[in-house]
Design a protein around this motif. Structure first.
Motif, short mmCIF file in Angstrom:
data_model
loop_
_atom_site.label_atom_id
_atom_site.label_comp_id
_atom_site.label_asym_id
_atom_site.label_seq_id
_atom_site.Cartn_x
_atom_site.Cartn_y
_atom_site.Cartn_z
N MET A 56 0.87 -1.10 0.03
CA MET A 56 0.00 0.19 0.02
C MET A 56 0.96 1.28 0.06
N ARG A 57 2.08 1.35 0.72
CA ARG A 57 2.81 2.38 0.66
C ARG A 57 3.46 2.68 -0.58
N TRP A 58 3.97 1.54 -1.34
CA TRP A 58 4.38 1.63 -2.69
C TRP A 58 3.45 2.21 -3.58
N LEU A 59 2.05 1.66 -3.49
CA LEU A 59 1.05 1.99 -4.44
C LEU A 59 0.96 3.53 -4.09
N HIS A 60 0.70 3.86 -3.05
CA HIS A 60 0.38 5.42 -2.54
C HIS A 60 1.57 6.24 -3.02
N SER A 61 2.78 6.11 -2.87
CA SER A 61 3.95 6.58 -3.52
C SER A 61 3.81 6.72 -5.14
N PHE A 62 3.52 5.84 -5.87
CA PHE A 62 3.48 5.77 -7.43
C PHE A 62 2.46 6.38 -7.74
N VAL A 63 1.02 6.48 -7.26
CA VAL A 63 0.34 7.68 -7.55
C VAL A 63 0.42 9.19 -7.06
N LYS A 64 1.13 9.24 -5.88
CA LYS A 64 1.23 10.57 -5.54
C LYS A 64 2.08 11.37 -6.43
N GLN A 65 3.13 10.63 -7.24
CA GLN A 65 3.93 11.38 -7.87
C GLN A 65 3.31 12.03 -9.07
N PHE A 66 2.09 11.89 -9.22
CA PHE A 66 1.14 12.38 -10.48
C PHE A 66 0.63 13.49 -10.11
N TYR A 67 0.42 13.90 -8.88
CA TYR A 67 -0.31 14.99 -8.14
C TYR A 67 0.37 15.66 -6.92
N GLY A 68 0.75 16.73 -7.15
CA GLY A 68 1.16 17.26 -5.82
C GLY A 68 2.33 16.48 -5.23
N SER A 69 3.33 16.22 -5.94
CA SER A 69 4.39 15.34 -5.69
C SER A 69 5.08 16.22 -4.48
N VAL A 70 5.33 17.31 -4.41
CA VAL A 70 5.64 18.17 -3.31
C VAL A 70 5.00 19.29 -2.63
N THR A 71 4.32 19.13 -1.79
CA THR A 71 3.28 19.99 -1.42
C THR A 71 4.12 20.82 -0.36
N LYS A 72 3.41 21.96 0.16
CA LYS A 72 4.01 23.10 1.03
C LYS A 72 4.10 22.38 2.57
N SER A 73 3.51 21.44 2.95
CA SER A 73 3.47 20.80 4.06
C SER A 73 5.08 19.76 3.84
N ASP A 74 5.09 19.30 2.82
CA ASP A 74 6.32 18.56 2.68
C ASP A 74 7.49 19.23 2.46
N TYR A 75 7.41 20.43 1.75
CA TYR A 75 8.46 21.14 1.76
C TYR A 75 8.61 21.97 3.32
N THR A 76 7.83 22.40 4.18
CA THR A 76 8.09 23.07 5.36
C THR A 76 8.82 21.95 6.17
N THR A 77 8.20 20.74 6.23
CA THR A 77 8.96 19.57 7.18
C THR A 77 10.30 19.33 6.60
N MET A 78 10.54 18.91 5.52
CA MET A 78 11.71 18.57 4.88
C MET A 78 12.74 20.07 5.34
N ARG A 79 12.22 21.09 5.09
CA ARG A 79 13.03 22.12 5.30
C ARG A 79 13.65 22.26 6.83
N LEU A 80 12.87 22.02 7.65
CA LEU A 80 13.10 22.10 9.21
C LEU A 80 13.83 20.85 9.58
N GLY A 81 13.77 19.67 8.89
CA GLY A 81 14.51 18.51 9.17
C GLY A 81 15.83 18.71 8.46
N PHE A 82 16.06 19.54 7.68
CA PHE A 82 17.53 19.82 7.02
C PHE A 82 18.07 20.68 8.18
N ILE A 83 17.27 21.82 8.50
CA ILE A 83 18.01 23.02 9.21
C ILE A 83 18.27 22.24 10.47
N MET A 84 17.55 21.44 11.12
CA MET A 84 17.93 20.72 12.63
C MET A 84 18.99 19.83 12.48
N THR A 85 19.16 19.26 11.37
CA THR A 85 20.35 18.25 11.16
C THR A 85 21.72 18.91 10.85
#
Length: 413
Positions: free
Chosen positions: A232-261
């Motif tokens: 199910m995770r792989w199927l969800h990831s496969f479909v997700k790439q066709f719409y909103g591959s990177v959302t604002k919540s994704d960007y905000t979270t990965m940005r914070l993760g990078f800064i904290m690291t």
């Protein structure tokens, strides 16, 4: 008859360089040199602009493009210089009846030899395609022995055209990839600006306990039903790439993760500028021609046999790899969300993820760049091959097969 024979000999002699008017030679050389200098100066000026703007990754990428053009130009030069020697390599006529890109109509060796003799006597390889040295004598050298040349002057001439088309197409595809990648990342600039504005206005917000399901990032990536199902995770990831591959919540979270690291003391770090620099650095790695790309070219040219439809099936390789990469990158983000949601029910403060190379294939993120490099070149090679066939053999060439095979290749490319 004598006059006709003399005129024919004169016409044949006029094809040689020593009997070509000097104004024709000088004019052709002037135009070729002028175009070459214009391209060289254009690349040189672009390099100076990149250095002045301190764009070292893009400047290095430009150097790789110049190396690619030089390599392909050197290959073309070798073909030209060695065409006489190649013509003197004789092989039995029967060897030319196997692994053909087009089906031959003749069926006997004698007919095939007479066909070659007729072609050469007609001047197709002797006069019409004379490049630097006369090809008729070399071709007759093999025909007089009952054999045929390893490669005709016509075939060498077509290879010259193909090398030029491949160089132009690959450079164009590389530039287009950089432009599209930059356009995609620049769409995230407004997210960075809103985050910076919020930090400036509100400062550091007081920490509070928040349930993980209240974070948009977790709601988008962590699904309650089938959360522990790998499929199910792989199927969800496969479909997700066709719409909103990177959302604002994704960007905000990965940005914070990078800064904290990497830069915990600098919460105002401009993550968007870093992404632009990362794109430029990665672009340097996906341009140019590597040894494994040349191996692919050799395999394709070897297997491009009539009835095998290699050029059709091989066009699916970049599409399949592209979908695999998109799915994998989406799956990496999903794993980051699962890593937090499965360990915590509530979090004090902001949602912080832990970036890791372990989520990538064989724990090597660089594999993704190698695959993108191959996809870019393979797609450019496919398009160059199509353009070359259209320009030299026409739309109805036997190499192209049916229209039902051509259209999917163009769409996929």
């Amino acid at each position: 008859m004598a006059e006709g024979g003399g005129a024919g000999e004169a016409a044949s002699g006029d094809m040689k360089l020593e009997f070509t008017p000097t104004w024709i030679v000088s004019s052709v050389c002037f135009i070729i040199i002028l175009v070459s200098l214009f391209v060289e100066r254009l690349i040189h000026h672009l390099g100076k602009v990149l250095k002045r703007k301190n764009q070292k990754p893009l400047f290095d990428a430009l150097q790789k493009v110049k190396e690619e053009l030089m390599l392909l130009g050197f290959i073309s030069l070798l073909l030209t210089v060695l065409q006489g020697s190649i013509q003197k390599i004789c092989i039995p006529q029967g060897w030319t009846r196997h692994m053909l890109p087009c089906k031959r109509e003749d069926s006997t060796d004698n007919h095939g030899t007479s066909h070659f003799q007729a072609v050469f006597s007609a001047g197709i390889y002797g006069s019409h395609r004379r490049l630097l040295s006369g090809g008729g004598s070399e071709a007759s050298h093999c025909l007089n022995r009952g054999k045929v040349p390893l490669l005709s002057l016509e075939a060498i001439h077509q290879l010259h055209i193909f090398i030029f088309v491949l160089a132009v197409t690959h450079v164009a595809f590389s530039a287009l990839t950089m432009l599209l990648g930059g356009a995609k990342i620049r769409q995230w600039k407004q997210w960075e600006e809103s985050i910076q504005k919020e930090i400036k206005e509100n400062g550091v917000a007081p920490k509070r306990v928040v349930h993980v399901n209240q974070f948009q990032f977790i709601r988008d990536r962590f699904k309650g039903i089938g959360a522990n199902s790998v499929i199910m995770r792989w199927l969800h990831s496969f479909v997700k790439q066709f719409y909103g591959s990177v959302t604002k919540s994704d960007y905000t979270t990965m940005r914070l993760g990078f800064i904290m690291t990497h830069c915990k003391a600098n919460p105002k770090f401009d993550f968007h500028k870093y992404m632009i620099r990362a794109l430029e650095a990665d672009f340097k790695k996906v341009v140019g021609i590597s040894w494994y790309l040349l191996v692919f070219v050799f395999i394709f040219l070897l297997l491009n046999v009539n009835g095998w439809y290699t050029h059709f099936w091989i066009s699916f390789i970049p599409l399949i790899l592209l979908l695999a990469i998109g799915t994998k990158l989406e799956h990496v983000i999903t794993q980051l969300a699962h890593g937090v949601a499965e360990k915590h029910s509530a979090i004090l403060g902001d949602l912080v993820i832990n970036p890791s190379d372990d989520h990538f294939w064989f724990h090597q993120p660089g594999i993704v760049l190698y695959l993108i490099h191959f996809i870019l070149f393979q797609n450019a090679f496919e398009m160059a091959f199509l353009f070359w066939i259209f320009a030299t053999h026409g739309f109805n060439s036997c190499i192209m097969d049916a229209v039902s095979f051509i259209v999917p290749r163009l769409v996929i490319g």
